[in-house]
Design an enzyme around this catalytic site. Structure first.
Site, PDB file in Angstrom:
ATOM      1  N   SER A  44       0.811  -1.227   0.000  1.00 11.24           N
ATOM      2  CA  SER A  44       0.000   0.000   0.000  1.00 11.24           C
ATOM      3  C   SER A  44       0.841   1.272   0.000  1.00 11.24           C
ATOM      4  O   SER A  44       0.333   2.336  -0.340  1.00 11.24           O
ATOM      5  CB  SER A  44      -0.932   0.015   1.210  1.00 11.24           C
ATOM      6  N   ASP A 343      -3.507   7.809   8.518  1.00 15.25           N
ATOM      7  CA  ASP A 343      -4.606   6.992   9.051  1.00 15.25           C
ATOM      8  C   ASP A 343      -4.156   5.987  10.106  1.00 15.25           C
ATOM      9  O   ASP A 343      -4.880   5.055  10.427  1.00 15.25           O
ATOM     10  CB  ASP A 343      -5.302   6.251   7.900  1.00 15.25           C
ATOM     11  N   HIS A 346      -0.676   4.551   7.179  1.00 18.00           N
ATOM     12  CA  HIS A 346      -0.064   5.154   5.985  1.00 18.00           C
ATOM     13  C   HIS A 346       0.316   6.602   6.243  1.00 18.00           C
ATOM     14  O   HIS A 346      -0.311   7.272   7.071  1.00 18.00           O
ATOM     15  CB  HIS A 346      -1.042   5.051   4.813  1.00 18.00           C
TER      16      HIS A 346
END
Ligand SMILES: *[C@@H]1O[C@H](CO)[C@@H](O)[C@H](O)[C@H]1NC(C)=O
Ligand SMILES: *[C@@H]1O[C@H](CO)[C@@H](O)[C@H](O)[C@H]1NC(C)=O
Ligand SMILES: *[C@@H]1O[C@H](CO)[C@@H](O)[C@H](O)[C@H]1NC(C)=O
Ligand SMILES: *[C@@H]1O[C@H](CO)[C@@H](O)[C@H](O)[C@H]1NC(C)=O
Ligand SMILES: *[C@@H]1O[C@H](CO)[C@@H](O)[C@H](O)[C@H]1NC(C)=O
Length: 380
Positions: A44, A343, A346
């Protein structure tokens, strides 16, 4: 039969590519590389929309600060990879898994959120590095065959597909390994987890060698970040020892050991694989620096995060829909630029930009080349 044909094709390609490269290296050594394309592999940290395309949309407020919409990225805006492609004056990379509006003229992104290097069942994503490399091989084979069928004359070949000759001049970028360590840490001690690192590096090496065999020559490899500083990890292990800045000590020790072995492997590959250039990028230091210098850099508490999920912690940024139809939204996140963490897992766009700047100018790279020159073929 199958094998010998494959070997012949590979050897043939190998000569074609090395031939092109030795000419390229002579003419290129003092100029910028002019990478025509970027092929990225990872999790990610560099997923530009694969999970959104394959599984389900990354919900707003992800992406709204820069793109004005959810753009498949877990951040308020751009990722490190986006700053890299911007610097190379290339478009943002289309995910390989995205079939709508895709354009692969200047590369493709095989990274998917949650991916590991190894094909562990416990991993968050099916698309581990070996699968991503298989996807790349399919991508390249299909591209070459479509070119072949039409002599590259169709509009589609000219505007949408990758150019066959670009595969050996492209930059191949990697940011993966964090999930292998984070998942292992859930049920292993520091020592047990450290013992798994050589196997993880071995799988990574297999992937690199497959890409090399396919003609990849210029590799930019990010090491893994200080996963022990991620807010959600800190919340998950409240009783585990911290370092002087408040990060989880054993997990960062594991990350540093992984990086040490990765760096050694990369310098070995650099010697072993002719006409290649591997650049090792110390993303760990750049990210750790943000944490330790948070106040000086104008950030709030480095372990606080902007997009707080409506339910639970960590991954809840965005909308949660329950089976009974109830929709809950994250608390609003007004000033993402004040936060290192977007978050809980990330990084914010601002943090990504600060790290990317150090990658672009070569200050955390080995060899210390600005990214635009990360194709120079002198070995040291
Ligand atoms: C990774 O390593 C494991 C064993 O260590 C092996 O079973 C697996 O096939 C490897 N996968 C890839 C893609 O290299
Ligand atoms: C391209 O076409 C030629 C002639 O049909 C064939 O020999 C060759 O294997 C093809 N190459 C690829 C990469 O498909
Ligand atoms: C941790 O869990 C995974 C499966 O989730 C398992 O394969 C592994 O053996 C476990 N390791 C230890 C040390 O318990
Ligand atoms: C639906 O489920 C959620 C989570 O369990 C709960 O908070 C909510 O009150 C439920 N809504 C209704 C209408 O039952
Ligand atoms: C790319 O980064 C380098 C190093 O920081 C910088 O000198 C150059 O101006 C940047 N180029 C673009 C197009 O952003």
């Amino acid at each position: 039969m199958e094998t010998s044909k494959f070997t012949f094709f590979t050897i043939f390609l190998f000569f074609v590519f090395t031939e092109n490269l030795s000419t390229a290296s002579r003419t290129k050594s003092h100029k910028t590389c002019n990478f025509p394309a970027v092929y990225n592999f990872g999790d990610s940290n560099s997923d530009t929309g694969a999970i959104s395309a394959a599984i389900g949309e990354v919900p707003p407020p992800n992406g709204v600060a820069f793109f004005g919409r959810s753009a498949g990225r877990h951040s308020d805006g751009r990722l490190i990879l986006d700053f890299i492609t911007e610097n190379l004056t290339l478009p943002y990379l289309t995910p390989y898994l995205d079939s709508v509006g895709a354009n692969y003229r200047h590369g493709a992104n095989f990274a998917t959120g949650g991916s590991c290097i190894r094909p562990t069942v416990a991993c968050f994503s099916q698309f581990h590095l070996g699968t991503q490399v298989n996807q790349f091989i399919h991508f390249k084979t299909r591209t070459l065959s479509l070119y072949n069928q039409t002599n590259g004359k169709t509009q589609f070949c000219k505007e949408v597909l990758a150019r066959p000759k670009d595969f050996s001049n492209a930059l191949y970028t990697f940011d993966i390994g964090q999930n292998d360590l984070a998942i292992g840490f859930q049920n292993m001690t520091e020592e047990q987890l450290k013992a798994t690192i050589p196997g993880i590096i071995e799988n990574f090496t297999i992937a690199i060698k497959l890409l090399y065999k396919e003609g990849a020559r210029f590799f930019l490899i990010h090491n893994t970040g200080p996963t022990g500083c991620l807010p959600y990890i800190l919340k998950s292990f409240p009783a585990t020892p911290r370092d002087r800045y408040g990060c989880l000590l054993p997990l960062n020790n594991v990350a540093m050991e992984f990086n040490k072995q990765l760096k050694n492997k990369i310098s070995q590959l650099n010697k072993e694989l002719p006409s290649s250039l591997f650049t090792y990028v110390d993303v760990y230091s750049a990210k750790y620096n943000l944490i330790t210098r948070a106040k000086n850099l104008g950030f709030v508490d480095p372990f606080d995060y902007c997009c707080v999920g409506a339910v639970g912690r960590g991954m809840g940024c965005g909308k949660t829909i329950f089976p009974n139809g109830t929709e809950l939204y994250s608390s609003s996140c007004k000033n993402p630029t004040n936060f290192i963490s977007w978050d809980g897992i990330h990084y914010s766009e601002t943090a990504n930009m600060l790290v990317a700047n150090r990658i672009l100018d070569g200050s955390i790279s080995n060899p210390p080349l600005p990214i635009q020159k990360a194709c120079k073929l002198t070995k040291n």
